[in-house]
Design an enzyme around this catalytic site. Structure first.
Site, PDB file in Angstrom:
ATOM      1  N   CYS A 175       0.814  -1.221   0.000  1.00 49.60           N
ATOM      2  CA  CYS A 175       0.000   0.000   0.000  1.00 49.60           C
ATOM      3  C   CYS A 175       0.847   1.271   0.000  1.00 49.60           C
ATOM      4  CB  CYS A 175      -0.960  -0.009   1.183  1.00 49.60           C
ATOM      5  SG  CYS A 175      -0.205  -0.461   2.759  1.00 49.60           S
ATOM      6  N   HIS A 179      -2.582   6.437   4.710  1.00 51.36           N
ATOM      7  CA  HIS A 179      -1.141   6.454   4.964  1.00 51.36           C
ATOM      8  C   HIS A 179      -0.553   7.777   4.483  1.00 51.36           C
ATOM      9  CE1 HIS A 179      -1.486   2.418   6.135  1.00 51.36           C
ATOM     10  NE2 HIS A 179      -0.879   1.793   5.139  1.00 51.36           N
TER      11      HIS A 179
END
Length: 331
Positions: free
Chosen positions: A130, A237
């Site tokens: 990711c 994130h």
């Protein structure tokens, strides 16, 4: 687009459920849909486009039916066992685990960066980590124009990257309860520790970012280092990226290249305190870039702050985008 028979492995998990949401949002052309999970979750009913589907237990016979593409997000062990079975039945697997990413004969794809790599798949395509996905999207045109010499990644990763267990640890910690997923409490804390530590002092997560970046950009000469940190954020994130280029540049060129990059939104007006934040990107598919500035400590360097929803662009959306590329090849 031609309609396809699609399977989802790990359908009841956080990413699996997001697969369904993204597929519906993007109007993915599905003829027949098959949902699979572990024996424990089998029988769960999930809704897709207003229709209820019963989730089946994944077995070695699951791919005996007519299927074109299978999206996997059930962990590396499941992928190692069942992806080859699906492939041998003529199904193209797009796998969200780390099981296949660094295999030489398996493409590692971010559609905005290396879409043509799907052409040499042998039945399995890997979805990157990711944090790697959101990092390489804004790098591709910068690398093409200025040749990246060195990358320093510092990540601030949401607990949803650890699945339901990470989310529960944050919630429990805020309410004074115990944590079970992480070695220390994540509430009101930061853990410089994602995945296992290796003999070289790095974690597996850090080495994933290092090795995957080189593979996706198809350049082993780039020097890459990373420190990955878990932070008490639910979704999204953030990555501080420091880049050193071989070629000189003007900042106007940096902005222009980023503006021309598919999937990138520039959010950068520090005069008015405007910059990307995880709380603003939840549920979105783009990669948001801000705090773009020259690094005066090296000759040709910049810093930038990159934020994306790790469950969507960092997992489900990128996987679905790969499947969309495949549909064009299936015609």
């Amino acid at each position: 687009m031609e309609q396809v028979n699609l399977a989802i492995v790990g359908a009841t998990g956080m990413v699996g459920r997001t697969f369904l949401k993204v597929l519906e949002e993007r109007n993915f052309p599905i003829k027949n849909l098959y949902l699979f999970s572990s024996e424990k979750s089998a029988g769960t009913e999930l809704v897709f486009r207003g229709k209820e589907y019963k989730v089946e237990a994944l077995t070695e016979a699951s791919f005996d039916r007519d299927m074109d593409i299978a999206l996997f997000s059930a962990g590396g062990d499941v992928s190692k066992k069942f992806a080859p079975i699906a492939r041998d039945h003529g199904v193209i697997v797009v796998d969200n685990s780390s099981a296949w990413r660094m295999e030489k004969d398996i493409p590692l794809v971010v559609p905005e960066v290396n879409p043509n790599d799907v052409d040499w798949n042998n039945g399995i395509i890997a979805n990157p980590n990711c944090s790697t996905i959101q990092s390489v999207v804004p790098l591709v045109k910068l690398h093409e124009a200025l040749k990246i010499k060195r990358i320093v990644y510092s990540t601030y990763q949401a607990v949803s990257g650890s699945g339901v267990g990470g989310m529960k640890d944050l919630e429990n910690g805020i309410n004074g309860g115990e944590n079970k997923k992480y070695p220390y409490q994540i509430a009101y804390n930061c853990l410089p520790h994602i995945d296992e530590f290796l003999d070289n002092g790095y974690t597996k997560e850090e080495m994933k970012m290092i090795n995957e970046t080189k593979k996706i950009l198809n350049d082993e000469s780039i020097r890459v280092t990373a420190t990955t940190v878990r932070v008490p954020v639910r979704y999204g994130h953030s990555v501080c990226i420091n880049l050193e280029f071989e070629n000189p540049f003007e900042m106007e060129q940096i902005y222009k290249l980023l503006q021309e990059t598919e999937g990138v939104n520039i959010v950068d007006d520090v005069t008015n305190n405007v910059y990307p934040m995880p709380i603003d990107v939840e549920g979105k598919d783009e990669v948001y870039v801000g705090r773009i500035r020259r690094d005066y400590s090296v000759e040709n360097g910049i810093n930038m702050w990159v934020v994306a929803d790790n469950i969507r662009k960092g997992a489900a959306t990128n996987t679905v985008q790969i499947a969309e590329l495949l549909i064009k090849k299936l015609k």
